[in-house]
Design a protein around this motif. Structure first.
Motif, PDB file in Angstrom:
ATOM      1  N   PHE A 155       0.803  -1.220   0.000  1.00 41.16           N
ATOM      2  CA  PHE A 155       0.000   0.000   0.000  1.00 41.16           C
ATOM      3  C   PHE A 155       0.839   1.275   0.000  1.00 41.16           C
ATOM      4  CE2 PHE A 155      -3.392  -2.837   0.844  1.00 41.16           C
ATOM      5  CZ  PHE A 155      -4.594  -2.163   0.719  1.00 41.16           C
ATOM      6  N   ALA A 156       2.130   1.160   0.298  1.00 42.56           N
ATOM      7  CA  ALA A 156       2.975   2.351   0.410  1.00 42.56           C
ATOM      8  C   ALA A 156       2.957   3.232  -0.842  1.00 42.56           C
ATOM      9  CB  ALA A 156       4.405   1.939   0.759  1.00 42.56           C
ATOM     10  N   PRO A 157       2.990   2.670  -2.068  1.00 39.39           N
ATOM     11  CA  PRO A 157       2.959   3.537  -3.252  1.00 39.39           C
ATOM     12  C   PRO A 157       1.675   4.368  -3.381  1.00 39.39           C
ATOM     13  CG  PRO A 157       3.748   1.345  -3.828  1.00 39.39           C
ATOM     14  CD  PRO A 157       3.228   1.255  -2.435  1.00 39.39           C
ATOM     15  N   TYR A 158       0.633   3.967  -2.681  1.00 32.20           N
ATOM     16  CA  TYR A 158      -0.631   4.712  -2.723  1.00 32.20           C
ATOM     17  C   TYR A 158      -0.702   5.770  -1.614  1.00 32.20           C
ATOM     18  CZ  TYR A 158      -2.147   1.092  -5.935  1.00 32.20           C
ATOM     19  OH  TYR A 158      -2.256   0.248  -7.018  1.00 32.20           O
ATOM     20  N   GLY A 159       0.358   5.876  -0.829  1.00 34.97           N
ATOM     21  CA  GLY A 159       0.366   6.849   0.255  1.00 34.97           C
ATOM     22  C   GLY A 159      -0.546   6.483   1.405  1.00 34.97           C
ATOM     23  N   ILE A 160      -0.862   5.191   1.545  1.00 39.56           N
ATOM     24  CA  ILE A 160      -1.768   4.721   2.593  1.00 39.56           C
ATOM     25  C   ILE A 160      -0.975   4.009   3.674  1.00 39.56           C
ATOM     26  CG2 ILE A 160      -3.728   3.215   3.131  1.00 39.56           C
ATOM     27  CD1 ILE A 160      -4.648   3.600   0.216  1.00 39.56           C
TER      28      ILE A 160
END
Length: 258
Positions: A155-160
């Protein structure tokens, strides 16, 4: 991508059919904590986070008078279909005072964020008669560590921030002992119990059932791909050669007295 404001309103939700299919182990693997409760005929017992009432029903079979409390309308509806006495309350807003011989909770308290636990424990303490017992099991330090790490990475690439999104609390025994004592409890026992847990529906079904509040923060068009990436990341760790999935559960079990 969804805005922060919109995402902040998304919470974990409960589908009773999905829970029955993919989460029934929550009740079936709780025999040890029910034994620790040792319900007696005629006692008044409060089940905090009763869910669909499967475990509440087992406790009531002892002859105890059991009341269930849960925040989910869908879960409460399922519990009422079992003929159980249930009410809609969060653990930190319980309205009861000196009513119960025992308070019980299984696999529920970790759904409260850490900052809400002092109020929840104070409310549970108020609910008990003097000397009443509080027996519970919840996720403890290290619970589903591999699953949480995989979700964080995917989820890190989605800023979550999936830890913030899940808002779960998996404390160490020393931390929770202190919280219990600050709320006025005397702790008789508290321990971490590693409990590898078979997932009958597989990892994707577990994620859809127990982390839908996190998954729902994704754009709709990305959800299936992210779910697949998370499952593939976990396969070498939690899936055996025969295709069976086992989640890395760690439980915190305790007995305390008001």
């Amino acid at each position: 991508m969804k805005t922060i404001e919109c995402m902040a309103t998304i919470e974990q939700s409960w589908n009773t059919d999905a829970y029955a299919a993919n989460g029934r182990f929550v009740a079936t693997m709780a025999l040890a904590v029910v034994d620790l409760l040792a319900p007696k005929s005629g006692e008044r017992i409060l089940d905090v986070g009763c869910g669909d009432g499967a475990l509440t029903e087992q406790i009531a079979a002892s002859g105890a008078h059991v009341k269930g409390a849960d925040l989910s309308p869908t879960m409460l509806a399922a519990a009422k279909k079992r003929g159980l006495d249930v009410e809609q309350h969060s653990a930190d807003t319980l309205p009861y005072r000196n009513e119960f011989d025992a308070v019980f909770s299984n696999a529920a308290l970790h759904w409260l964020s850490e900052d809400r636990h002092p109020a929840a424990l104070a409310a549970i303490h108020r609910s008990l008669k003097p000397g009443g017992r509080f027996i519970a099991e919840m996720g403890g330090q290290g619970n589903i560590a591999a699953i949480r790490s995989a979700l964080s990475a995917v989820f890190a690439p989605y800023g979550i921030d999936t830890e913030e999104a899940a808002a779960s609390f998996y404390p160490a025994p020393a931390i929770y002992r202190r919280l219990l004592e600050n709320a006025g409890f005397t702790v008789d026992s508290i321990e971490l119990i590693p409990r590898p847990t078979p997932l009958p529906g597989g990892m994707a079904a577990w994620l859809e059932t127990f982390r839908n509040g996190v998954l729902d923060r994704l754009p709709v068009e990305d959800r299936a791909r992210v779910l697949d990436q998370t499952v593939r990341l976990l396969e070498p760790i939690l899936r055996d050669g025969d295709g069976n999935w086992v989640a890395d559960y760690v439980r915190l079990r305790f007995k305390a007295r008001a």
